[in-house]
Design an enzyme around this catalytic site. Structure first.
Site, mmCIF file in Angstrom:
data_model
loop_
_atom_site.group_PDB
_atom_site.id
_atom_site.type_symbol
_atom_site.label_atom_id
_atom_site.label_comp_id
_atom_site.label_asym_id
_atom_site.label_seq_id
_atom_site.Cartn_x
_atom_site.Cartn_y
_atom_site.Cartn_z
ATOM 1 C CG ASP A 144 48.207 35.111 36.592
ATOM 2 O OD1 ASP A 144 49.211 34.495 36.214
ATOM 3 O OD2 ASP A 144 47.253 34.565 37.184
ATOM 4 N NE ARG A 152 44.847 37.756 36.370
ATOM 5 C CZ ARG A 152 44.252 37.120 35.385
ATOM 6 N NH1 ARG A 152 43.286 37.707 34.699
ATOM 7 N NH2 ARG A 152 44.626 35.899 35.048
ATOM 8 N NE ARG A 213 48.323 35.030 28.651
ATOM 9 C CZ ARG A 213 47.996 33.886 29.260
ATOM 10 N NH1 ARG A 213 47.111 33.059 28.701
ATOM 11 N NH2 ARG A 213 48.566 33.560 30.398
ATOM 12 C CE LYS A 248 51.899 33.506 32.692
ATOM 13 N NZ LYS A 248 50.858 33.960 33.643
ATOM 14 C CG HIS A 249 51.603 28.597 30.370
ATOM 15 N ND1 HIS A 249 51.531 29.655 29.461
ATOM 16 C CD2 HIS A 249 50.814 28.960 31.423
ATOM 17 C CE1 HIS A 249 50.719 30.592 29.937
ATOM 18 N NE2 HIS A 249 50.266 30.206 31.132
ATOM 19 C CG HIS A 261 41.812 28.749 30.889
ATOM 20 N ND1 HIS A 261 42.783 29.229 30.045
ATOM 21 C CD2 HIS A 261 42.023 29.334 32.097
ATOM 22 C CE1 HIS A 261 43.568 30.072 30.717
ATOM 23 N NE2 HIS A 261 43.125 30.153 31.951
ATOM 24 C CG ASP A 334 48.220 27.539 34.429
ATOM 25 O OD1 ASP A 334 47.765 28.382 35.222
ATOM 26 O OD2 ASP A 334 48.215 27.695 33.201
#
Length: 606
Positions: A144, A152, A213, A248-249, A261, A334
């Protein structure tokens, strides 16, 4: 590396030695460009390779291709305690070979992303593990790397501002360039799949998981930027030098105040609202040829009233995404560790239901062995047919072929070390970021500063971010002091900051998510600093919504990102080295709901 089943198949099918040998730059040994593995000249060879590979695979090998998970460690053959704890196996290569994995994914916490050379060597090692066992199929190696808030693989890799910052810059060319450089650097270290860009349209300012995002609250603007990034990731060079993108998503995570999450969000859009607000970026990206789509763990009763989250919904993944939108690429779930999908079903059932819904790649199940066993048992019981498994395996193998992974699974660590974070790339990042800084309010006529103040206090959110800005100001001649705090500063920290402000010529205070109830201490900090009567610049380094919550501050800037390159651009704008060019890609509403404090498109300049 010895001759594997894969190489024997490729040679038998007439795929040339130049493709088998490969080179880091994607060309042939004499320097000319080789034909991309997905080109018309190799379509028949691709089909033959896929058919022969599937025919030679066991059921376990086929099912393994559908799973993507993380593994821990800096090299393929080094033992790591976390591998033993989670998988009962010590090394990445053992896990890959035991489960015949189709892919792996890297995170900052998997101890796998130290530097470009190390990542490239790790990629080669895990590819060797895949190629020398089972069906001899190379891995998809994923990450990601959205940039901005979700990053990351950090420095020395080139860092760009995130999606909302790019939306503020309004340049689709900048978005395309950022994706191209990001994708090519990832591929140089052997990463072949980036789970980006985010196609969600952030129409809910209270969204706790998407926010910056997203490119914009405007569906068409978001669609333009998503399309540009798909093109940048996938089409900026030959397939062996680029990565697959993943939009996404699906069907859209932009209008929720629940983080998937931790729970299952319910989005109350009607089908008509979905078509108007959520669908445009997905439609545009699919038309642009996006290699993959990632599903969201969210419930949309207006699209499917069965109570199933989208990841497990045949109506959404097959009926809408496949049949209506005509998408025939890979559908990723996901992470299957998220509560948004685990809240209703046990871990052995989730992957089965996802496959029945139409998914191809099952990302990060909570318990890998339990998940794989669940799929195998579903096939043996007849709930899933082997033909259904092969349908997804065929898509997985096609994606690997067309992205050049089959022809060229290895990378050159020397090239990676030289290419990643090159000065050319860093210069592009600085220029792009300069165009994203957005000045919302300058009522005190404080900006731009005529000269660098002698003494500057940098206070507020996060030690690394305040430190990065202070470093940039120090380079320009200011004596800086930092007083960082976390998301909720204490009263003692606020008192220290206000005392220090009286001893400095300028205070710059950074906020992150101060609009949230649990972070209201940041608002108290900004108010207290404004009350000192000293010059204060407040900067929202994530959501621009913070600026509507503290009217006492007469100077507000929004950067939409908080990495080092953004702090460099912020310093340049504050000191008048460059003019602010950003304009809001979302409206900033008043806290009382009485309208917008700063409208969509607002942004000051000089």
């Amino acid at each position: 590396m010895g001759t594997t089943r894969r190489s024997r198949q490729l040679l038998a099918l007439g795929v040339g030695a130049a493709l088998l040998a490969g080179c880091a730059g994607g060309g042939t040994p004499d320097g000319s460009e080789s034909e991309a593995p997905g080109g018309d000249g190799t379509a028949d060879a691709m089909t033959e390779w896929i058919d022969e590979t599937i025919a030679g695979m066991s059921l376990e090998e086929k099912v393994g291709q559908l799973f993507v998970t993380y593994v821990y460690g800096t090299s393929a053959d080094t033992a790591h305690d976390s591998n033993l704890e989670e998988f009962g196996l010590a090394t990445p290569e053992e896990i890959i070979q035991r489960y015949h994995l189709g892919g792996i994914i890297h995170f900052s916490w998997t101890d796998s992303l130290e530097n470009p050379r190390q990542v490239a060597e790790l990629s080669n090692g895990v590819q060797d593990a895949a190629l020398s066992s089972g069906a001899g199929v190379p891995l998809t190696i994923s990450i990601d790397q959205e940039q901005g808030a979700v990053l990351r693989f950090g420095a020395p890799a080139t860092e760009f501002p995130g999606s909302m910052a790019l939306g503020a810059g309004r340049s689709v060319e900048d978005a395309r360039t950022a994706a191209a450089i990001t994708g090519q650097e990832l591929r140089a270290v052997g990463i072949t799949q980036n789970f980006a860009p985010v196609a969600d349209v952030n129409v809910n300012p209270a969204n706790p998981v998407i926010g910056v995002r997203s490119f914009s609250s405007d569906p068409e603007l978001a669609a333009d930027f998503v399309t540009a990034q798909v093109e940048g990731y996938q089409d900026s060079d030959v397939p062996e030098r680029t990565v697959s993108s993943s939009i996404k998503h699906f069907p859209g995570h932009g209008d929720t105040n629940v983080d998937s999450h931790h729970d299952l969000p319910v989005i109350e859009h009607t089908r008509e609202e979905w078509e108007e607000l959520d669908a445009p970026p997905f439609r545009a990206a699919i038309a642009a040829g996006a290699d993959s789509v990632m599903s969201g763990h969210l419930m949309v009763p207006g699209l499917d009233d069965s109570g199933m989250p989208a990841t497990l919904s045949p109506a959404i993944l097959t009926g809408m995404l496949r049949d209506e939108l005509g998408f025939d690429g890979l559908i990723y779930t996901d992470s299957l560790q998220m509560e948004g999908v685990r809240s209703q079903y046990p871990d052995d059932r989730i992957p089965v239901l996802a496959l029945l819904a139409g998914a191809d790649q099952l990302l990060m199940p909570q318990h890998l062995d339990v998940a794989i066993t669940g799929v195998l048992e579903a096939v043996r019981s007849g709930e899933l047919t082997e033909e259904r498994i092969e349908e997804s395996v065929r898509r997985v193998l096609r994606a690997k072929w067309e992205r050049g992974i089959v022809a060229e699974p290895h990378v050159d660590p020397d090239h990676a070390a030289a290419f990643v974070g090159s000065e050319e790339h860093l210069s592009s990042a600085r220029e792009i970021t300069d165009r994203t800084v957005t000045v919302l309010r300058n009522d005190a006529d404080l900006l731009p500063l005529d000269t660098a103040p002698e003494r500057v206090l940098v206070a507020g959110w996060d030690q690394a971010t305040t430190g990065a800005l202070a470093e940039r100001l120090t380079e320009r001649g200011a004596a800086t002091t930092t007083l960082p705090n976390d998301f909720e500063p204490s009263q003692a920290q606020i008192r220290r900051a206000t005392t220090a402000a009286g001893e400095h010529d300028l205070t710059v205070v950074l906020t992150n998510g101060a609009w949230q109830d649990g972070r209201s201490g940041q608002r108290d900090l900004v108010r207290a600093l404004a009350a000192t009567g000293r010059p204060v610049v407040a900067v929202a380094v994530r959501d621009p919504y913070d600026a509507a919550y503290v009217e006492e501050a007469e100077t507000w800037v929004a950067t939409h990102s908080f990495n080092r390159v953004t702090m460099e651009s912020l310093a340049r704008v504050l000191l008048g080295e460059t003019s602010p060019q950003g304009s809001l890609p979302v409206p900033v509403p008043r806290p009382d709901g009485s309208g917008d404090r700063y409208p969509f498109g607002h942004g000051l300049s000089w």
